[in-house]
Write an enzyme that holds these catalytic residues in place. Structure first.
Site, PDB file in Angstrom:
ATOM      1  N   ARG A 214     -36.350 -39.773 -19.700  1.00  0.00           N
ATOM      2  CA  ARG A 214     -36.560 -39.064 -18.435  1.00  0.00           C
ATOM      3  C   ARG A 214     -36.133 -37.603 -18.544  1.00  0.00           C
ATOM      4  NH1 ARG A 214     -38.679 -42.973 -18.710  1.00  0.00           N
ATOM      5  NH2 ARG A 214     -38.727 -44.780 -17.325  1.00  0.00           N
TER       6      ARG A 214
ATOM      7  N   SER B  48     -37.441 -45.048  -7.980  1.00  0.00           N
ATOM      8  CA  SER B  48     -36.058 -45.221  -8.425  1.00  0.00           C
ATOM      9  C   SER B  48     -35.272 -43.944  -8.131  1.00  0.00           C
ATOM     10  CB  SER B  48     -36.008 -45.543  -9.912  1.00  0.00           C
ATOM     11  OG  SER B  48     -36.679 -46.758 -10.178  1.00  0.00           O
TER      12      SER B  48
ATOM     13  N   GLU C  11     -32.436 -39.371 -10.108  1.00  0.00           N
ATOM     14  CA  GLU C  11     -33.708 -39.076 -10.748  1.00  0.00           C
ATOM     15  C   GLU C  11     -34.567 -38.216  -9.829  1.00  0.00           C
ATOM     16  OE1 GLU C  11     -37.592 -41.509 -12.504  1.00  0.00           O
ATOM     17  OE2 GLU C  11     -35.638 -42.479 -12.439  1.00  0.00           O
TER      18      GLU C  11
END
Length: 327
Positions: free
Chosen positions: A142, A220, A313
């Site tokens: 990520r 998420s 995130e």
């Protein structure tokens, strides 16, 4: 707000704001953004560029250049319709193509770095266009060089290298393998993989449904922590552990659940999804402050229980999680 439908407008608008010292928010699909209730004090530039150009050969497969403003999931569907494989497990992810290399988006055992050949950007610091080969993008979990230098690189287009064929890549994710009726490591038809991924995401409320508040989320909210071996060893024996180079990745969802936060935890405005504890949901009238308060409660509760600090995130604009060591 400026809606940029071509690269020239996109670059010129951002460059002009930079010259004036004016704050700029470059907005793609907005699916991974939480903006403060006070709004954004500057110019918002919405990326709306379009275009897909492909060079296809029997030997090399498909080299596909995609404008940053193209819808990601529509591009995935288009690629499979053309007989290009490699993106099938990334079906159902919201947002635009230009955001995918920044976050190195991934799901179900794959991420975009596996198929990206190059990324064309406008370097806001050097004021030039720059093309980065995949090896120069600094891709990680990520993460990428574009994320590590926030705001510097304005993505204009992304070139993908895709295989020709009907079979998807080897299935790496056990849940997906079970849904497809294959063993981990086996292949399945790419379109069947897409259908299975969309079904799994739908069951987890990860595909938007206007009537289902569990889907009113940014997906998420926290990334899965990547720990040193020593920190991972300090977790309870039953905590998930996955190799991540010299480090160890664990499950944010597991930590949240075992820190005492059940599905649906929250209030009538903001709560964890009833299907997936990693998603913070707007129950219909939540403010940004409501979501920040819930995220802070979860982050601090996990840290108090396990000594692991979860990292958002979601991109926070004009706000941050509260408490000690604000982030």
């Amino acid at each position: 707000m400026v809606v940029a439908t071509d690269d020239e407008t996109l670059v010129e608008t951002v460059a002009a704001c930079d010259e004036r010292g004016e704050a700029v928010l470059v907005l793609g699909g907005g699916s991974n953004v939480l903006v403060a209730d006070e709004g954004f004090p500057g110019t918002v530039v919405r990326v709306a560029t379009k275009g897909i150009r492909a060079e296809v050969s029997d030997c090399a497969g498909a080299s596909v250049q995609v404008a940053a403003g193209e819808n990601w999931d529509e591009f995935v569907a288009h690629s499979l319709a053309q007989g290009w494989a490699g993106l099938e497990t990334l079906s159902g992810i919201p947002g635009l193509v230009g955001a995918t290399p920044i976050q190195n988006v991934g799901a179900y055992g794959s991420d975009v770095s596996r198929t990206i050949a190059s990324v064309l950007t406008w370097d806001r610091r050097e004021r030039v266009r720059r093309t980065f080969a995949a090896s120069e993008c600094g891709f990680g979990y990520r993460s990428s060089r574009f994320k590590e230098e926030p705001g510097r690189h304005l993505v204009l287009n992304v070139t993908f290298q895709l295989r020709r064929g009907d079979l998807g890549d080897p299935v790496a994710y056990p849940e997906l393998a079970r849904a497809l009726g294959v063993d981990v490591g086996q292949r399945a038809p790419a379109r069947q993989v897409r259908d299975a991924v969309l079904a799994i995401r739908g069951n987890k409320a990860m595909v938007l449904d206007a009537e289902d508040h569990d889907t009113w989320s940014a997906g998420s909210f926290f990334t899965n922590p990547v720990l040193t071996p020593e920190d991972a060893a300090a977790l309870p024996p039953e905590a998930p552990r996955y190799p991540a180079g010299e480090r160890v990745k664990t499950s944010a969802a597991w930590l949240i659940q075992h820190a005492g936060f059940a599905k649906g935890h929250g209030n009538e405005r903001a709560a964890l999804s009833h299907k997936h504890v990693l998603a913070l949901t707007n129950r219909g009238g939540a403010s940004a402050a409501d979501l920040v308060a819930l995220a802070t409660e979860v982050r601090d509760g996990v840290e108090a229980r396990f000594g692991v600090r979860l990292v958002p995130e979601v991109n926070l604009v004009g706000t941050r999680l509260g408490g000690p060591g604000r982030s």
